[in-house]
Design a protein around this motif. Structure first.
Motif, short mmCIF file in Angstrom:
data_model
loop_
_atom_site.label_atom_id
_atom_site.label_comp_id
_atom_site.label_asym_id
_atom_site.label_seq_id
_atom_site.Cartn_x
_atom_site.Cartn_y
_atom_site.Cartn_z
N VAL A 8 0.83 -1.20 0.00
CA VAL A 8 0.00 0.00 0.00
C VAL A 8 0.87 1.26 0.00
O VAL A 8 0.55 2.25 -0.67
CB VAL A 8 -0.95 -0.01 1.22
N VAL A 9 1.97 1.24 0.73
CA VAL A 9 2.88 2.39 0.75
C VAL A 9 3.37 2.71 -0.66
O VAL A 9 3.44 3.87 -1.07
CB VAL A 9 4.07 2.12 1.69
N ARG A 10 3.69 1.68 -1.43
CA ARG A 10 4.20 1.90 -2.79
C ARG A 10 3.09 2.34 -3.75
O ARG A 10 3.33 3.15 -4.65
CB ARG A 10 4.91 0.63 -3.27
N LEU A 11 1.89 1.83 -3.56
CA LEU A 11 0.78 2.32 -4.37
C LEU A 11 0.50 3.79 -4.05
O LEU A 11 0.20 4.59 -4.94
CB LEU A 11 -0.47 1.48 -4.09
N ARG A 12 0.58 4.14 -2.78
CA ARG A 12 0.40 5.53 -2.37
C ARG A 12 1.43 6.42 -3.05
O ARG A 12 1.10 7.51 -3.55
CB ARG A 12 0.54 5.65 -0.86
N ARG A 13 2.66 5.96 -3.10
CA ARG A 13 3.73 6.76 -3.69
C ARG A 13 3.52 6.94 -5.20
O ARG A 13 3.75 8.02 -5.75
CB ARG A 13 5.08 6.10 -3.41
N VAL A 14 3.07 5.89 -5.86
CA VAL A 14 2.78 6.00 -7.29
C VAL A 14 1.66 7.01 -7.51
O VAL A 14 1.75 7.88 -8.39
CB VAL A 14 2.37 4.62 -7.86
N ALA A 15 0.60 6.92 -6.70
CA ALA A 15 -0.54 7.83 -6.87
C ALA A 15 -0.12 9.28 -6.72
O ALA A 15 -0.59 10.16 -7.45
CB ALA A 15 -1.63 7.48 -5.85
N GLN A 16 0.77 9.54 -5.77
CA GLN A 16 1.17 10.92 -5.50
C GLN A 16 2.18 11.45 -6.51
O GLN A 16 2.16 12.64 -6.84
CB GLN A 16 1.76 11.01 -4.09
N ARG A 17 3.05 10.57 -7.02
CA ARG A 17 4.15 11.05 -7.87
C ARG A 17 3.83 11.02 -9.37
O ARG A 17 4.40 11.80 -10.13
CB ARG A 17 5.39 10.19 -7.61
N THR A 18 2.96 10.14 -9.80
CA THR A 18 2.74 10.01 -11.24
C THR A 18 1.92 11.19 -11.77
O THR A 18 1.08 11.76 -11.07
CB THR A 18 2.03 8.70 -11.58
N THR A 19 2.18 11.54 -13.01
CA THR A 19 1.37 12.55 -13.71
C THR A 19 0.56 11.92 -14.84
O THR A 19 -0.10 12.63 -15.59
CB THR A 19 2.28 13.65 -14.29
N ASP A 20 0.63 10.61 -14.93
CA ASP A 20 -0.06 9.88 -15.99
C ASP A 20 -1.44 9.43 -15.49
O ASP A 20 -1.52 8.61 -14.57
CB ASP A 20 0.77 8.66 -16.41
N PRO A 21 -2.52 9.96 -16.04
CA PRO A 21 -3.86 9.55 -15.58
C PRO A 21 -4.10 8.05 -15.70
O PRO A 21 -4.80 7.47 -14.87
CB PRO A 21 -4.80 10.34 -16.49
N ALA A 22 -3.53 7.42 -16.73
CA ALA A 22 -3.74 5.99 -16.90
C ALA A 22 -3.11 5.20 -15.77
O ALA A 22 -3.68 4.22 -15.28
CB ALA A 22 -3.16 5.54 -18.25
N VAL A 23 -1.92 5.60 -15.33
CA VAL A 23 -1.27 4.92 -14.21
C VAL A 23 -2.06 5.14 -12.93
O VAL A 23 -2.27 4.21 -12.14
CB VAL A 23 0.18 5.42 -14.04
N ARG A 24 -2.54 6.37 -12.73
CA ARG A 24 -3.32 6.63 -11.52
C ARG A 24 -4.62 5.83 -11.54
O ARG A 24 -5.13 5.42 -10.50
CB ARG A 24 -3.60 8.14 -11.41
N GLN A 25 -5.15 5.59 -12.71
CA GLN A 25 -6.35 4.77 -12.82
C GLN A 25 -6.06 3.33 -12.39
O GLN A 25 -6.91 2.67 -11.77
CB GLN A 25 -6.88 4.79 -14.27
N THR A 26 -4.87 2.82 -12.69
CA THR A 26 -4.53 1.47 -12.26
C THR A 26 -4.39 1.40 -10.73
O THR A 26 -4.70 0.37 -10.13
CB THR A 26 -3.22 0.99 -12.91
N VAL A 27 -3.94 2.50 -10.12
CA VAL A 27 -3.90 2.52 -8.65
C VAL A 27 -5.32 2.46 -8.10
O VAL A 27 -5.59 1.75 -7.12
CB VAL A 27 -3.18 3.79 -8.14
N LEU A 28 -6.23 3.20 -8.72
CA LEU A 28 -7.63 3.14 -8.30
C LEU A 28 -8.17 1.73 -8.43
O LEU A 28 -8.89 1.23 -7.54
CB LEU A 28 -8.46 4.12 -9.13
N THR A 29 -7.85 1.06 -9.52
CA THR A 29 -8.28 -0.33 -9.70
C THR A 29 -7.73 -1.21 -8.59
O THR A 29 -8.43 -2.08 -8.05
CB THR A 29 -7.83 -0.85 -11.06
N ALA A 30 -6.46 -1.01 -8.24
CA ALA A 30 -5.85 -1.79 -7.16
C ALA A 30 -6.57 -1.53 -5.84
O ALA A 30 -6.82 -2.46 -5.05
CB ALA A 30 -4.37 -1.45 -7.03
N PHE A 31 -6.92 -0.28 -5.58
CA PHE A 31 -7.64 0.06 -4.35
C PHE A 31 -9.05 -0.54 -4.36
O PHE A 31 -9.57 -0.95 -3.32
CB PHE A 31 -7.71 1.57 -4.18
N GLU A 32 -9.69 -0.58 -5.53
CA GLU A 32 -11.01 -1.19 -5.62
C GLU A 32 -10.94 -2.68 -5.30
O GLU A 32 -11.84 -3.23 -4.63
CB GLU A 32 -11.60 -0.97 -7.02
#
Length: 738
Positions: free
Chosen positions: A560-584
């Motif tokens: 979860v810490v690493r997913l959090r870091r990806v969500a905060q650092r990425t500027t790519d909406p597609a990557v952030r969408q994959t984090v949302l999928t992981a959280f779902e």
């Protein structure tokens, strides 16, 4: 869909100029006959009362856990002086390492060979009390000789039965005393093995002296196992309360194998191994890790032996040559590295091919590697794999002339004969059987070790060879075995260049739990979370980790810490969408919901990642429940639901996703009048804030055509409750402003 900056930072688009809504701040007019309560009344105050849980609070900041796993959260900080009955507590907020509780009985029942460590074992103990010599014990040892096993067994045997044993995860950038947990009657064990994040300094060792005082006051202990190359430096010697112990040799491999086989109930193969001089010779010199892996190979060989009938060697024909082997022959195959044979197969071809020259032609070497990965497959698939490898090698080698590969292959012997020459068989249906998994592993390792120039094309070939990112795929297993054997940060970085994110995620999922390579992989994933090109690999790996129902709390936290870091650092909406999928996916697990609630609370208290908190809230919006949505049922009363909705609706980049989920909520409650009205009244609250005109109109437009079971038009119902009658001519339901 998402903004490039955190939602709690200034947004030029949202804050620039005045619009119609800002000139009409009271466009939302609460109706006098409206059934909803004032916003403050919607959230009943939460009383601070103790709730039943497996955690018993014995003093402020100290908890003893009766459940199977110990969680060390962010407010566990105990400073102890004097007798344990007169604890002096100093409470601070800090993020301490998490760990997994160990079962003492299970540890004591595990096979254990102590002979090589008798003197070190005695040195670790206080000759008077029989307990550990110091509150902090540092065990310095070469890699793979069993230091972790030594430490855990020492704690299991020489700490009080009331002491909780915990194996910590070193999820940090560098060793720090402030990250070490402190609990009453706990014994912690921590491995320091990563050269980039776990290197011990004199300052850290000095700080352990103070930590040792606190541990002593709590009746607790800490054992650090440190890789030798991370320790040997001037000034790293014992301190008061900190005792440094060195292990130099692993236990005898033969004893390790025999003990593990007997403990696993494999008495007959254990007897056979002890009686075989050749098998004992193969085991000699193996370190502890290799010895334990040899046990698994021996057990697999025994299972194969039981499946196939045995026949004397003279009576075997070519068809049953493999299946009729004796157990000793199978074991010797499993334990062999085939170096002598492989030296011949990969030797220089200085003479014309003959019976005495076993060196393989270049094309046959490609074929052997293809078989080493696949083991059993159709002739066409094996041939295609060999050609792909040859093409990858030629692509990597600019000196080779394009177009010569097909000519060279065509000029050699026929494929069936070549397959037979490298030790495989072909049946009448053209299916190749290369039933030598241990030999295949040895071939790959031999090529990797002896042909450095082949490493990059070999990885590129394997990356394209996998049919699916499945742990059972032989290619995934091969890549995982190479990572375990040769895993370095450079190796992992090379894999990101040559393999697809989903495939590499499956590979890394297979190795993150390894006690020798796992910490390196986690540290690398943390670094990759900052890199746009590698972030998809981080998400893929963490999703697979969190999907495992048996994953420990400490490992789940690292994911979860690493997913959090990806969500905060990425500027790519597609990557952030994959984090949302992981959280779902995480939201579908009861334990996962608790982690998402923590992310939301940290966000709302401005202590955590705004993006991670926002995505966690969106994920929990997808949780289904009878009647009202899960977030509104009070299972997580600490969450300010209306505040979160207002934050997300007020951000143009998250409003669309939020409205989509809100419409799902509303439609799911439309069949029950009471649930619908309760939901509607709560959802009206965030829309009555400033600058919510656009979001409110989007919601009503999305609800167009939806009706309740009683025939109420939902869009019109929200419109009537949100927009005062005097504004109906200004703001039409279709979203047009007149």
């Amino acid at each position: 869909m998402y903004p490039s900056q955190p939602a709690d930072e200034p947004n030029d688009e949202r804050n620039s100029g005045e619009d119609l809504e800002s000139r009409l701040p009271k466009w939302v007019q609460p109706r006098q006959d409206h059934r909803s309560e004032p916003p403050d009344a919607l959230r009943a105050p939460v009383e601070e009362v103790p709730q039943p849980s497996p955690t018993h609070v014995v003093a402020p900041g100290i908890r003893t856990v009766t459940g199977p796993v110990t969680h060390f959260h962010s407010q566990v900080d105990v400073v102890v002086g004097g007798d344990v009955k007169q604890l002096i507590l100093e409470t601070r907020k800090r993020d301490v390492l998490e760990g997994e509780e160990q079962d003492r009985k299970n540890l004591l029942e595990q096979p254990f060979v102590r002979e090589a460590w008798t003197d070190s074992w005695r040195e670790a103990l206080d000759p008077t009390t029989g307990g550990l010599r110091a509150p902090v014990l540092v065990v310095v040892a070469p890699r793979a000789i069993g230091a972790t096993t030594f430490a855990l067994r020492l704690l299991a045997e020489h700490t009080a039965s009331s002491t909780t044993l915990v194996k910590l995860q070193a999820d940090w950038n560098s060793p720090s005393r402030s990250r070490l947990p402190l609990e009453e009657r706990h014994a912690f064990q921590l491995d320091l093995k990563d050269p980039d994040t776990d290197r011990v300094s004199a300052d850290f060792l000095n700080s352990l002296g103070k930590h040792a005082e606190h541990l002593r006051g709590c009746g607790s202990h800490l054992v650090l196992t440190v890789a030798q190359e991370l320790w040997d430096a001037p000034g790293l010697v014992s301190r008061p309360g900190v005792y440094v112990l060195r292990l130099t040799e692993p236990p005898a491999a033969g004893s390790v194998v025999d003990t593990h086989l007997e403990a696993g109930g494999h008495h007959e193969p254990a007897k056979e191994i002890k009686a075989s001089k050749q098998a004992q010779s193969r085991l000699q010199g193996l370190n502890a890790v290799s010895a334990v892996r040899a046990v698994h190979r021996i057990v697999a060989a025994w299972e194969e032996h039981r499946l196939y009938p045995e026949a004397p060697a003279p009576q075997r024909n070519s068809a049953d040559q493999e299946t009729a082997k004796t157990f000793e022959e199978r074991v010797l195959d499993a334990l062999s590295d085939w170096r002598d044979e492989l030296d011949q197969l990969f030797g220089d071809r200085t003479v014309a091919p003959s019976r005495t020259d076993r060196s393989l032609a270049l094309e046959d070497r490609y074929l052997l590697l293809a078989l080493a990965v696949r083991q059993s497959a159709s002739v066409s698939l094996v041939s295609a794999g060999a050609r792909q490898l040859q093409a990858a090698v030629e692509l990597a080698n600019a000196d080779l002339t394009a177009g010569t590969a097909a000519q060279a292959a065509f000029a050699t012997r026929g494929l069936r004969r070549r397959i037979q020459d490298i030790g495989a068989t072909v049946d009448g249906r053209d299916v190749v059987l290369f039933d030598r998994p241990a030999y295949g592993r040895a071939v790959l390792e031999y090529v990797w070790d002896n042909y450095e120039a082949m490493r990059t094309p070999l990885l590129a070939w394997l990356g394209k060879l996998a049919s699916r990112p499945d742990p059972t795929d032989p290619v995934v297993r091969t890549l995982a075995s190479l990572a375990l054997r040769h895993g370095t940060r450079e190796h992992l970085n090379k894999l990101t260049e040559l393999t697809a994110p989903d495939l590499l995620g499956a590979v890394l999922r297979a190795v993150v739990s390894d006690e020798h390579v796992g910490s390196l992989v986690w540290a690398t994933l943390y670094q990759w979370a900052d890199t746009s090109g590698s972030a998809p690999v981080v998400v893929s790996t963490c999703r697979l980790v969190l999907a495992d129902p048996e994953v420990s709390s400490a490992v789940a936290k690292m994911a979860v810490v690493r997913l959090r870091r990806v969500a905060q650092r990425t500027t790519d909406p597609a990557v952030r969408q994959t984090v949302l999928t992981a959280f779902e996916e995480l939201a579908r697990q009861p334990g996962g919901r608790a982690r998402l609630v923590t992310e939301i609370l940290n966000w709302q208290q401005a202590k955590g990642s705004s993006w991670s908190g926002s995505l966690a809230f969106l994920a929990l919006m997808s949780v289904d429940s009878p009647g009202l949505p899960w977030l509104l049922l009070g299972d997580a009363p600490e969450i300010d639901v209306q505040g979160a909705l207002a934050e997300l609706l007020g951000n143009s980049d998250t409003a669309g996703e939020t409205i989509l989920r809100m419409t799902g909520w509303i439609r799911s409650c439309a069949g029950d009048a009471d649930s619908y009205m309760r939901l509607r009244d709560q959802l009206l609250v965030p829309f009555r804030g400033q600058r919510m005109l656009q979001a409110g109109m989007q919601l009503m437009q999305a609800l167009t055509g939806s009706v309740t079971a009683q025939g109420v038009n939902i869009a019109e119902d929200f419109y009537d409750h949100l927009v005062g009658a005097e504004y109906h001519e200004v703001f039409a339901l279709d979203g047009t402003a007149r």
